[in-house]
Structures are given as structure tokens and as C-alpha cells.
Write an enzyme that holds these catalytic residues in place. Structure first.
Site, PDB file in Angstrom:
ATOM      1  N   VAL A   1     111.860 -25.125  14.299  1.00  0.00           N
ATOM      2  CA  VAL A   1     113.121 -25.446  14.963  1.00  0.00           C
ATOM      3  C   VAL A   1     114.112 -24.319  14.668  1.00  0.00           C
ATOM      4  CG1 VAL A   1     115.050 -27.084  15.105  1.00  0.00           C
ATOM      5  CG2 VAL A   1     112.715 -27.937  14.767  1.00  0.00           C
TER       6      VAL A   1
ATOM      7  N   LEU B   1      99.086 -25.676  14.736  1.00  0.00           N
ATOM      8  CA  LEU B   1      99.160 -24.233  14.544  1.00  0.00           C
ATOM      9  C   LEU B   1     100.564 -23.801  14.161  1.00  0.00           C
ATOM     10  CD1 LEU B   1      96.914 -24.807  16.948  1.00  0.00           C
ATOM     11  CD2 LEU B   1      96.936 -22.326  17.099  1.00  0.00           C
TER      12      LEU B   1
ATOM     13  N   TYR C   1     106.810 -32.348   5.631  1.00  0.00           N
ATOM     14  CA  TYR C   1     105.516 -32.978   5.900  1.00  0.00           C
ATOM     15  C   TYR C   1     105.222 -34.108   4.928  1.00  0.00           C
ATOM     16  CZ  TYR C   1     104.418 -29.416   9.358  1.00  0.00           C
ATOM     17  OH  TYR C   1     104.435 -28.621  10.471  1.00  0.00           O
TER      18      TYR C   1
ATOM     19  N   ASN D   1     118.515 -32.206  12.517  1.00  0.00           N
ATOM     20  CA  ASN D   1     118.949 -33.066  13.611  1.00  0.00           C
ATOM     21  C   ASN D   1     117.828 -33.987  14.079  1.00  0.00           C
ATOM     22  OD1 ASN D   1     121.770 -32.481  14.361  1.00  0.00           O
ATOM     23  ND2 ASN D   1     121.023 -30.400  14.730  1.00  0.00           N
TER      24      ASN D   1
ATOM     25  N   HIS E   1      98.229 -25.784   7.844  1.00  0.00           N
ATOM     26  CA  HIS E   1      98.333 -24.883   6.703  1.00  0.00           C
ATOM     27  C   HIS E   1      99.792 -24.477   6.525  1.00  0.00           C
ATOM     28  CE1 HIS E   1      94.054 -23.902   8.052  1.00  0.00           C
ATOM     29  NE2 HIS E   1      93.940 -24.592   6.934  1.00  0.00           N
TER      30      HIS E   1
ATOM     31  N   ILE F   1     114.876 -32.919  15.179  1.00  0.00           N
ATOM     32  CA  ILE F   1     114.082 -32.312  16.250  1.00  0.00           C
ATOM     33  C   ILE F   1     112.645 -32.083  15.801  1.00  0.00           C
ATOM     34  CG2 ILE F   1     113.861 -30.283  17.742  1.00  0.00           C
ATOM     35  CD1 ILE F   1     116.939 -30.046  17.573  1.00  0.00           C
ATOM     36  N   GLY F   2     112.449 -31.647  14.559  1.00  0.00           N
ATOM     37  CA  GLY F   2     111.090 -31.470  14.050  1.00  0.00           C
ATOM     38  C   GLY F   2     110.320 -32.777  14.065  1.00  0.00           C
TER      39      GLY F   2
ATOM     40  N   TYR G   1      94.856 -30.093  14.809  1.00  0.00           N
ATOM     41  CA  TYR G   1      95.317 -28.986  13.970  1.00  0.00           C
ATOM     42  C   TYR G   1      96.653 -28.474  14.491  1.00  0.00           C
ATOM     43  CZ  TYR G   1      95.514 -24.382  11.732  1.00  0.00           C
ATOM     44  OH  TYR G   1      95.911 -23.275  11.014  1.00  0.00           O
TER      45      TYR G   1
END
Length: 223
Positions: free
Chosen positions: A130, A126, A177, A137, A165, A139-140, A124
């Protein structure tokens, strides 16, 4: 590939930084010389004294987390709390945990088939964010990839899915996502209690790992 770097962040004082809502675009985008300029390290208790960690979370997410939450994510082995560091400052982080599937709340059931869910664990997310000046860039993706790599090792094959969520209005996060192969699982009306704005709707997004899959339907696995 950025390397994990473990050091005491208290020795490298992070200055307070201005952040903005994660769902907004910014003209202050600062390109990195290279993703290799970013170091990854786990949060430690000393990070609790750094203003930037709480400031980033409070600005990224419209929910007021109690102090105990910050204490937990910086000290408890229950959480996978990974920070992206650039020029000695935390510019991004991901916080996740592994849960037994059978312990999920009612609104999160149905991610796995009943038979598989009896013994499976689930990841999960949470929070994942960034700093607005360093978005776009990679990073995520770097932080998310690190979590996925952590959950797909041989000793964590019991983890069959990762879910999260997200506000229905947070289009940049949803797009991120979906590009990373997360799919919409459910709609959660009035799921969020937003500071100063009342209740807001949310979505549950999920991706499957380690042989996990969604419950069988007439269409699955032909989707």
C-alpha cells in the site's frame, strides 16, 4: 464494503507518485474519508504503461522484477492481480497465484501433510503493498480479504493454504500478517538477493483455509 470497479485505467491517467520502503513508518499518513472511497479492480494490460504500478512495486520490494513479470501480472489469468484505487490513482495492490502443492520448491514443502498435499492446491502471495501515505486505513486488509474470499469459494475448495515470503527485518509486514492469523512456518537463510545489499534472510508465513491444516505432530492440533 468497497465494490469491484472495472474500467480502463488508461482513461484515467495516474500521475507518478513518490513512495517509500514499505517497512518504514511515515509522517505523511493521509486518512481516507471512508474505506468506501476505495475502489477495487483487476490490473489490465494498459496498467503496464502507467508509471505508478512499476514505481510502487520497485519501491515496496527490494527486488528488481523483470518487465516480463509486470506483463504477466497485468495480462495473465494465472494471477490474481487486484488494485486498490483512490481518486483515480492506484494506491495498493495484491498479486497472488494458485499452485499445485506438489509443484512447490523444496523450501516450501511441509506446509501441508503429505497425504493432503498430493491433490491440494495452495495460494501464494507474490506481493502485497500500500502507498505509504495511505497505510493504516485498512487497505491492506481489504486486499487480503478479497484474495481470501476468492480462494474460499465453492469452486476453489482444493486450495488448502495461503503462504508468502517476507524479509526477517520487515517487522511491520510480519506484524500485519500475524494479526491476520498467518503463522511462521520456516526460516529461509540467505533467501533474498537484495539490490545493492547482497543476501538477506526470509521467513515463510502461512494460513490455512478450506479445511487445510499443518502436518500432524505430537502437539498439533493442541497448539
Amino acid at each position: 464494503m468497497a465494490q469491484f470497479s472495472f474500467y480502463n485505467s488508461k482513461q484515467h491517467g495516474n500521475s507518478e507518485i513518490e513512495t517509500n520502503d514499505i517497512s518504514r513508518n511515515s509522517n505523511d499518513h493521509v486518512p481516507l474519508c471512508s474505506i468506501n472511497d476505495v475502489q477495487l479492480r483487476f490490473l489490465v494490460p494498459d496498467d503496464l504503461s502507467e508509471v505508478c504500478v512499476r514505481t510502487l512495486c520497485q519501491d515496496w520490494f527490494p527486488i528488481d522484477y523483470p518487465l516480463s513479470w509486470y506483463e504477466d501480472i497485468t495480462s495473465s489469468s494465472r494471477f490474481f492481480s487486484l488494485a486498490a484505487v483512490y481518486n483515480l490513482a492506484i494506491i495498493g495492490l495484491i498479486v497472488a497465484e494458485i499452485k499445485p502443492y506438489r509443484s512447490l520448491n523444496k523450501e516450501d514443502r511441509g506446509i501441508l501433510p503429505d497425504g493432503l498435499g498430493k491433490t491440494a492446491d495452495i495460494g501464494y502471495i507474490l506481493s502485497l503493498g500500500v502507498h505509504r501515505k495511505h497505510r493504516r486505513n485498512g487497505i491492506g486488509s481489504l486486499l487480503l480479504d478479497s484474495l481470501i474470499n476468492h480462494l474460499t469459494t465453492a469452486e476453489r475448495q482444493s486450495v488448502k493454504a495461503i503462504f508468502l515470503h517476507v524479509l526477517t527485518t520487515n517487522e511491520p509486514a510480519i506484524l500485519f500478517y500475524e494479526k491476520r492469523r498467518f503463522t511462521l512456518h520456516s526460516f529461509l537463510p540467505y533467501y533474498y538477493h537484495i539490490r545493492g545489499k547482497g543476501q538477506r534472510d526470509g521467513f515463510t508465513y502461512v494460513t490455512y483455509i478450506n479445511g487445510g491444516h499443518q502436518p500432524w505432530t505430537i502437539l498439533y492440533p493442541f497448539l
